[in-house]
Design an enzyme around this catalytic site. Structure first.
Site, PDB file in Angstrom:
ATOM      1  N   ASP A  70       0.854  -1.179   0.000  1.00 55.21           N
ATOM      2  CA  ASP A  70       0.000   0.000   0.000  1.00 55.21           C
ATOM      3  C   ASP A  70       0.892   1.232   0.000  1.00 55.21           C
ATOM      4  OD1 ASP A  70       0.885  -0.304   2.630  1.00 55.21           O
ATOM      5  OD2 ASP A  70      -1.008   0.308   3.531  1.00 55.21           O
ATOM      6  N   TYR A  72       3.043   4.679   0.736  1.00 58.05           N
ATOM      7  CA  TYR A  72       3.751   5.244   1.883  1.00 58.05           C
ATOM      8  C   TYR A  72       2.765   6.079   2.699  1.00 58.05           C
ATOM      9  CZ  TYR A  72       8.088   4.143  -0.689  1.00 58.05           C
ATOM     10  OH  TYR A  72       9.104   3.520  -1.368  1.00 58.05           O
ATOM     11  N   PHE A  83       6.311   2.299  -4.557  1.00 59.09           N
ATOM     12  CA  PHE A  83       7.705   2.464  -4.131  1.00 59.09           C
ATOM     13  C   PHE A  83       8.309   3.817  -4.491  1.00 59.09           C
ATOM     14  CE2 PHE A  83       7.084  -2.139  -4.584  1.00 59.09           C
ATOM     15  CZ  PHE A  83       7.351  -2.527  -3.281  1.00 59.09           C
ATOM     16  N   HIS A 192       9.311  -8.770   0.449  1.00 58.31           N
ATOM     17  CA  HIS A 192       9.180  -7.326   0.250  1.00 58.31           C
ATOM     18  C   HIS A 192      10.549  -6.670   0.475  1.00 58.31           C
ATOM     19  CE1 HIS A 192       7.772  -3.201   1.036  1.00 58.31           C
ATOM     20  NE2 HIS A 192       6.666  -3.546   0.398  1.00 58.31           N
TER      21      HIS A 192
END
Length: 235
Positions: A70, A72, A83, A192
């Site tokens: 999801d 930041y 990202f 991740h």
């Protein structure tokens, strides 16, 4: 719609969002986000950037899908591409780890910023599993119903454009694997890139070189992953 801003979305994706399948889920999300906004909740990314990942190319032009979790949740960070952050924002830890893996895998160096829009313009769909978040609360919009929307987006790429590469980083992203036809596409899954998990399989996965090898084998141009960077980026 009261909250969503779809003006910048590519026409090919706008048609997907307007489909009968998504009419009800999007209407519910729009109403809920508008309600929360009116009640004073701070929501990231800004409303104009929620669908930023769908602006730069049509579904049939996608070459690589990088699927995250999801957005930041810090002020000024989320900008609608998984990202990625704006050039004015400090590079977050997960993205620094992506840069480190790129340096190892394809000898790519990067500028001292975290704007990944240059990848989006090349046909890299930088998509999160959930497209909004409450400020300072990671995962807070995970049960609002975004999965129905991002499932439909993944389904569209799966159907529209054979020979794509899907990079599924983390558990949330990997739930999408069952929607992807492995006979037509390449799926690469790993931990991740967060500092909490990157050393459990993200580092050393070499997804970027594998993606370009697959694209070349299927008659598609590879992704130019690299930018020049100051030498102290990883200090």
């Amino acid at each position: 719609m009261n909250y969503f801003d779809l003006d910048r979305v590519h026409p090919g994706w706008r048609a997907v969002l307007a489909s009968p399948t998504l009419a009800e889920p999007l209407a519910r999300l729009d109403a809920e986000l508008a309600r929360r906004h009116d009640a004073g909740e701070i929501i990231y990314p800004p409303r104009r950037a929620i669908f930023r990942a769908l602006e730069d190319c049509a579904p049939e032009d996608v070459k690589v899908v990088i699927l995250g979790q999801d957005p930041y949740h810090g002020e000024g960070e989320a900008m609608g591409l998984s990202f990625s952050v704006t050039r004015e924002t400090r590079v977050p830890p997960s993205l620094r780890n992506i840069y480190k893996e790129l340096a190892t895998d394809v000898d790519a160096a990067f500028p001292g910023h975290g704007d990944l829009s240059y990848l989006s313009r090349q046909g890299v769909l930088l998509l999160n599993s959930v497209l909004t978040v409450r400020a300072d609360a990671a995962g807070s919009h995970g049960k609002l119903g975004w999965q129905a929307v991002t499932d439909a987006l993944i389904d569209t790429v799966n159907r529209a454009n054979p020979g794509c590469v899907f990079l599924l980083w983390g558990n949330w992203a990997q739930t999408k694997a069952e929607r992807i036809d492995e006979a037509r596409h390449l799926i690469l899954a790993s931990a991740h890139p967060s500092p909490l998990s990157a050393r459990r399989g993200f580092f050393g996965a070499r997804h970027f070189s594998q993606a370009n090898a697959w694209l070349a084998a299927h008659g598609k141009g590879g992704i130019e992953w690299a930018h020049e960077a100051p030498a102290d980026l990883f200090a």
